[in-house]
Scaffold this active site. Structure first.
Site, PDB file in Angstrom:
ATOM      1  N   GLY A  17       0.957  -1.239   0.027  1.00 52.02           N
ATOM      2  CA  GLY A  17      -0.053   0.019  -0.024  1.00 52.02           C
ATOM      3  C   GLY A  17       0.651   1.179  -0.149  1.00 52.02           C
ATOM      4  CG  PHE A  20      -1.849   9.545   4.219  1.00 48.25           C
ATOM      5  CD1 PHE A  20      -1.135  10.916   4.241  1.00 48.25           C
ATOM      6  CD2 PHE A  20      -3.020   9.763   3.890  1.00 48.25           C
ATOM      7  CE1 PHE A  20      -1.738  12.047   3.691  1.00 48.25           C
ATOM      8  CE2 PHE A  20      -3.698  10.987   3.581  1.00 48.25           C
ATOM      9  CZ  PHE A  20      -2.975  11.831   3.309  1.00 48.25           C
ATOM     10  CB  VAL A  87      -1.212  -7.541  -1.660  1.00 48.18           C
ATOM     11  CG1 VAL A  87      -1.276  -8.578  -0.947  1.00 48.18           C
ATOM     12  CG2 VAL A  87       0.039  -6.855  -2.525  1.00 48.18           C
ATOM     13  CD  GLU A 178     -14.148  16.952   3.720  1.00 46.50           C
ATOM     14  OE1 GLU A 178     -13.367  17.741   4.296  1.00 46.50           O
ATOM     15  OE2 GLU A 178     -13.854  15.790   3.249  1.00 46.50           O
ATOM     16  CB  ALA A 324      -3.748  11.551   7.373  1.00 47.21           C
ATOM     17  CD  GLN A 325      -0.192  13.520  11.798  1.00 47.59           C
ATOM     18  OE1 GLN A 325       0.576  12.963  12.620  1.00 47.59           O
ATOM     19  NE2 GLN A 325       0.345  14.399  10.919  1.00 47.59           N
TER      20      GLN A 325
END
Ligand SMILES: Cc1cc2nc3c(=O)[nH]c(=O)nc-3n(C[C@H](O)[C@H](O)[C@H](O)COP(=O)(O)OP(=O)(O)OC[C@H]3O[C@@H](n4cnc5c(N)ncnc54)[C@H](O)[C@@H]3O)c2cc1C
Length: 452
Positions: A17, A20, A87, A178, A324-325
């Protein structure tokens, strides 16, 4: 700590992958001593910046602005190679990764970072008739759908009453908020000029949320702010309203009402990538793979799972959010544990450093909350959102392109990328654009703080 034995030569790390987490792992592994060989397996030839997918779907940015060729990112790391491969499984005993293309990649260490997918909670019709927002084709498909419906309504205004200009967004988390805000801006500031013969007042954006508030991870004052801004700008926010079923022409809510629509945007659920189900590893909530404190799989110290695919604990009995973090920090941590194994030092437990949460609502409006307890809303929070997201986009060219698009759009209210591109089978595209002859009969929210 047991020192893991390697086959001949430098240890080989396979990373699955290139999101991020995968990229953060590759970057950290490039600094590991003694050096390791790294193979990154990614099904696409690009890294996708998912947080701006909604801008792709609403014509603000172009595909290449938010997707960067993986090879261009990785080529600076001499010992890292990339294979475009999907994969399909892992033979843990033989230490081999298997791909759909029939190849096998042997590894000494494995980092699985295949991300997440959309969860529809088995609600009838959602899988078939909704527009998710998880991939580049998803965003292009949604963009085409929105624009086609306007074309259709202009050709035949009677389609408006049948829901051609009604968009229903399900899920009041950051993605839904959003999306709803951006779509409303697209309609009221851009398409109003493109379709002067249409009465744009008929274009509706309805945001459905099953709980009694938007933006679940946020403070009540931030939630209220988001709700007020959306309502003030014309988005119909309906709280405590869950979807019962969807058809190509309408959605039915649990407490009765039916809303005619051809565009159901699904922003309500997320679950681990289906690869997690095929690995034979223990899974936890949302299909995520259970990991130990060092983020390795119990009983397999050479295998790590990170990012949205992993069920890493938050230290309070829950799981870290799929944002993401945590993905970036977990990946770095897994790479450092490989370093520990190589130099024979003790592995350490993962500790997440909270950097805060933010969500954008639309032009000049966002909410930001920092771990210190400081809260920002309005224009200042919006600038914070813009700067942070710009900083995380990969590649100087893309950053400049996005910034130019943002400035242009801010000054002119224009969204230049309102192009219909067919990214779906012709049959489905035709069906999506055409009003069906008769209407066949045919949730929670993604708890997503929004700081990359
Ligand atoms: C619309 C949207 C908006 C978001 N906004 C925000 C935001 O504002 N802030 C925030 O913090 N987070 C946001 N997120 C969440 C954030 O994008 C994810 O948490 C983050 O991408 C997780 O990183 P990851 O590396 O685990 O997974 P991903 O970034 O999804 O990467 C997984 C990678 O694995 C690849 N892959 C999958 N299966 C295979 C396979 N079988 N073989 C090979 N490769 C495979 C995929 O192609 C992908 O490149 C958003 C997500 C979405 C969908």
């Amino acid at each position: 700590m047991t020192r893991l034995r390697h086959r001949n030569g430098s240890p080989h790390v396979v990373v699955v992958g290139g999101g991020f987490a995968g990229l953060a792992a590759v970057k950290t592994l490039a600094k590991v001593k003694p050096p390791v060989r790294v193979t990154l397996l990614e099904q696409h030839n690009y890294h996708l910046f998912q947080p701006l997918l909604y801008q792709l779907a609403t014509g603000l940015v172009q595909p290449a602005d938010i997707a960067h060729p993986i090879r261009a990112i990785v080529r600076r790391y001499r010992r890292t190679s990339v294979r475009m491969a999907t994969v399909s499984g892992v033979d843990f005993d033989a230490r081999q990764v298997l791909t759909e293309e029939g190849r096998r990649f042997g590894y000494d260490y494995l980092i699985l970072a295949a991300g997440a997918t959309t969860a529809t909670f088995g609600i009838p019709g959602v899988e078939e008739h909704s527009f998710p927002l998880k991939s580049m084709p998803d965003a292009l498909r949604l963009r085409a759908q929105l624009l086609r419906q306007f074309e259709l309504a202009e050709n035949d205004p009677s389609e408006i009453d049948k829901g051609a200009l009604t968009v229903v967004v399900v899920g009041g988390g950051p993605t839904g908020v959003e999306m709803a805000g951006a779509m409303h801006e697209l309609f009221k500031h851009v398409l109003v000029h493109d379709f002067p013969d249409l009465d744009i007042a008929n274009a509706r954006v309805v945001l459905l949320e099953a709980t009694d508030h938007l933006l679940a991870p946020f403070h009540p004052s931030s939630r209220q702010h988001a709700q007020d801004i959306l309502a003030k700008r014309g988005v119909e926010v309906r709280l405590g309203q869950a979807l019962e079923r969807a058809t190509p022409t309408e959605v039915k809510l649990k407490d009765g009402p039916v809303i005619p629509t051809r565009t159901l945007v699904w922003g309500a659920g997320v679950r681990a990538h289906p690869l997690a189900d095929d690995l034979g590893l223990e899974q936890t909530r949302g299909g995520r793979v259970l990991v130990g404190e060092d983020l390795s799989v119990p009983g397999r110290p050479e295998v790590f799972v990170v990012g949205d695919l992993a069920g890493a604990g938050d230290g309070k009995g829950g799981l870290l959010p799929q944002v993401a973090q945590p993905a970036i920090q977990e990946a770095r941590h897994a790479a450092l544990q490989i370093q520990h194994s190589l130099d024979g030092t003790e592995r350490t437990g993962f500790q997440y450093k909270d950097k805060g949460i933010m969500a954008t609502i639309g032009r000049n409006a966002a909410v930001t909350e920092l771990p210190s307890g400081a809260r920002f809303k309005g224009v200042l929070a919006w600038y914070m959102w813009l700067v942070l997201h710009l900083a995380y986009i990969i590649g100087f060219r893309s950053r400049v392109a996005v910034l130019v698009n943002w400035i242009w759009s801010y000054l002119t209210y224009d969204r230049h990328a309102r192009i219909i591109v067919a990214v779906e089978p012709a049959r489905r595209a035709a069906r999506a654009a055409q009003p069906p002859a008769a209407a066949p009969s045919g949730a929670g929210s993604r708890e997503r703080p929004a700081v990359p």
